[in-house]
Design a protein around this motif. Structure first.
Motif, short mmCIF file in Angstrom:
data_model
loop_
_atom_site.label_atom_id
_atom_site.label_comp_id
_atom_site.label_asym_id
_atom_site.label_seq_id
_atom_site.Cartn_x
_atom_site.Cartn_y
_atom_site.Cartn_z
N GLY A 9 -23.73 49.77 24.14
CA GLY A 9 -23.43 48.71 25.12
C GLY A 9 -22.16 47.94 24.81
N ASN A 10 -21.52 48.21 23.66
CA ASN A 10 -20.31 47.48 23.26
C ASN A 10 -19.06 48.26 23.64
OD1 ASN A 10 -20.99 44.94 22.19
ND2 ASN A 10 -21.85 45.93 20.37
N LYS A 11 -18.82 48.37 24.93
CA LYS A 11 -17.63 49.10 25.39
C LYS A 11 -16.40 48.22 25.16
CE LYS A 11 -19.49 50.31 29.44
NZ LYS A 11 -19.53 50.98 30.75
N ARG A 12 -15.28 48.86 24.85
CA ARG A 12 -14.04 48.13 24.57
C ARG A 12 -13.01 48.43 25.65
NH1 ARG A 12 -12.36 48.20 18.20
NH2 ARG A 12 -14.42 47.84 17.31
N ASP A 13 -12.33 47.37 26.10
CA ASP A 13 -11.22 47.55 27.04
C ASP A 13 -10.09 48.30 26.33
OD1 ASP A 13 -12.54 46.17 29.00
OD2 ASP A 13 -11.56 44.25 28.55
N GLY A 14 -9.45 49.20 27.07
CA GLY A 14 -8.30 49.92 26.53
C GLY A 14 -8.70 51.11 25.67
N TYR A 15 -10.00 51.31 25.51
CA TYR A 15 -10.50 52.45 24.73
C TYR A 15 -11.19 53.44 25.66
CZ TYR A 15 -9.92 50.17 20.13
OH TYR A 15 -9.42 49.59 18.99
N VAL A 16 -11.23 54.70 25.25
CA VAL A 16 -12.13 55.65 25.89
C VAL A 16 -13.47 55.49 25.18
CG1 VAL A 16 -12.60 58.08 26.40
CG2 VAL A 16 -10.22 57.26 26.32
N ASN A 17 -14.44 55.01 25.92
CA ASN A 17 -15.77 54.72 25.35
C ASN A 17 -16.66 55.95 25.49
OD1 ASN A 17 -15.56 51.70 24.75
ND2 ASN A 17 -14.82 51.82 26.87
N VAL A 18 -17.23 56.35 24.35
CA VAL A 18 -17.94 57.64 24.31
C VAL A 18 -19.35 57.40 23.77
CG1 VAL A 18 -17.90 59.97 23.31
CG2 VAL A 18 -15.74 58.76 23.74
N ASP A 19 -20.34 58.01 24.38
CA ASP A 19 -21.70 57.97 23.83
C ASP A 19 -22.46 59.20 24.30
OD1 ASP A 19 -23.27 55.39 22.41
OD2 ASP A 19 -24.60 56.92 23.26
#
Ligand SMILES: C[S@@+](CC[C@H](N)C(=O)[O-])C[C@H]1O[C@@H](n2cnc3c(N)ncnc32)[C@H](O)[C@@H]1O
Length: 185
Positions: A9-19
């Protein structure tokens, strides 16, 4: 490209968030124990793995695969931020999906200079960096103490030396550790 691997649930702006789970709608749904990862070689300048590495690679070959993929997708000089629970903490012990303790020495095994130095001393540590052609320099180590031990230290009831002994001896002294790695290619 910046990667936030195992974002939860801790997505970051400017990152490709992967799970691996789609629950929090990551940008990419991917099981990081499946190789190759769907990212280009040398494409990442920064990678975050916050409370994730201890979930990956129960079987040693899978853990080594994760370290190889981490190295492949990063460009030279990339910064990798790893936060892990301390292996001697209730937080680590309690979660059934924690499959691997991660210590400073675990990370040193993937550092070629360290591999060469221990070989030169005739020690037996497996030179995983040399065997698998991956190289990470550990540039920062920050321990976060449990509240009880933080209070003992700040109140002066334990010295730095006593704290060091406690860290090596007891459970629940260190809550979590931040390791920063620099990718060498
Ligand atoms: C303890 S949570 C941490 C989440 C987030 N990084 C944070 O700091 O709140 C671990 C996350 O890693 C993800 N994860 C575990 N194994 C994974 C795998 N094989 N591939 C991708 N993600 C995985 C889990 O789904 C979960 O979201």
């Amino acid at each position: 490209m910046k990667l936030n691997l195992g974002c939860g649930g801790n997505k970051r702006d400017g990152y490709v968030n992967v799970d691996k789970f789609p629950h929090f709608t990551p940008d990419v749904v991917w099981d990081l124990e499946r190789f190759p990862w769907p990212f280009e070689t040398d494409g990442a300048e920064a990678v975050a793995l916050t409370h994730v590495l201890e979930h990956l690679g129960g079987p040693p070959d899978v853990f080594i695969g994760v370290m190889k993929e981490l190295h492949r997708v990063c460009r030279a000089g990339a910064r990798i931020e790893i936060v892990v629970p301390h292996p001697r903490s209730d937080s680590f012990i309690s979660d059934p999906t924690h499959v691997r303790p991660v210590t400073l020495e675990t990370l040193f095994l993937f550092n070629k200079d360290w591999n060469r130095a221990v070989l030169a001393e005739g020690k037996a540590n497996t030179p995983l960096g040399l065997y698998h052609d991956v190289d990470f320099a550990v540039t920062r180590v920050d321990h976060r103490l449990t509240p009880r031990w933080a209070e003992r230290l700040t109140s002066g009831r334990v010295s730095q030396e006593e704290l060091r002994d406690a860290m090596d001896t007891y459970n629940n002294v260190i809550e979590e550790t931040l390791y920063v790695l620099e990718v060498r290619k």
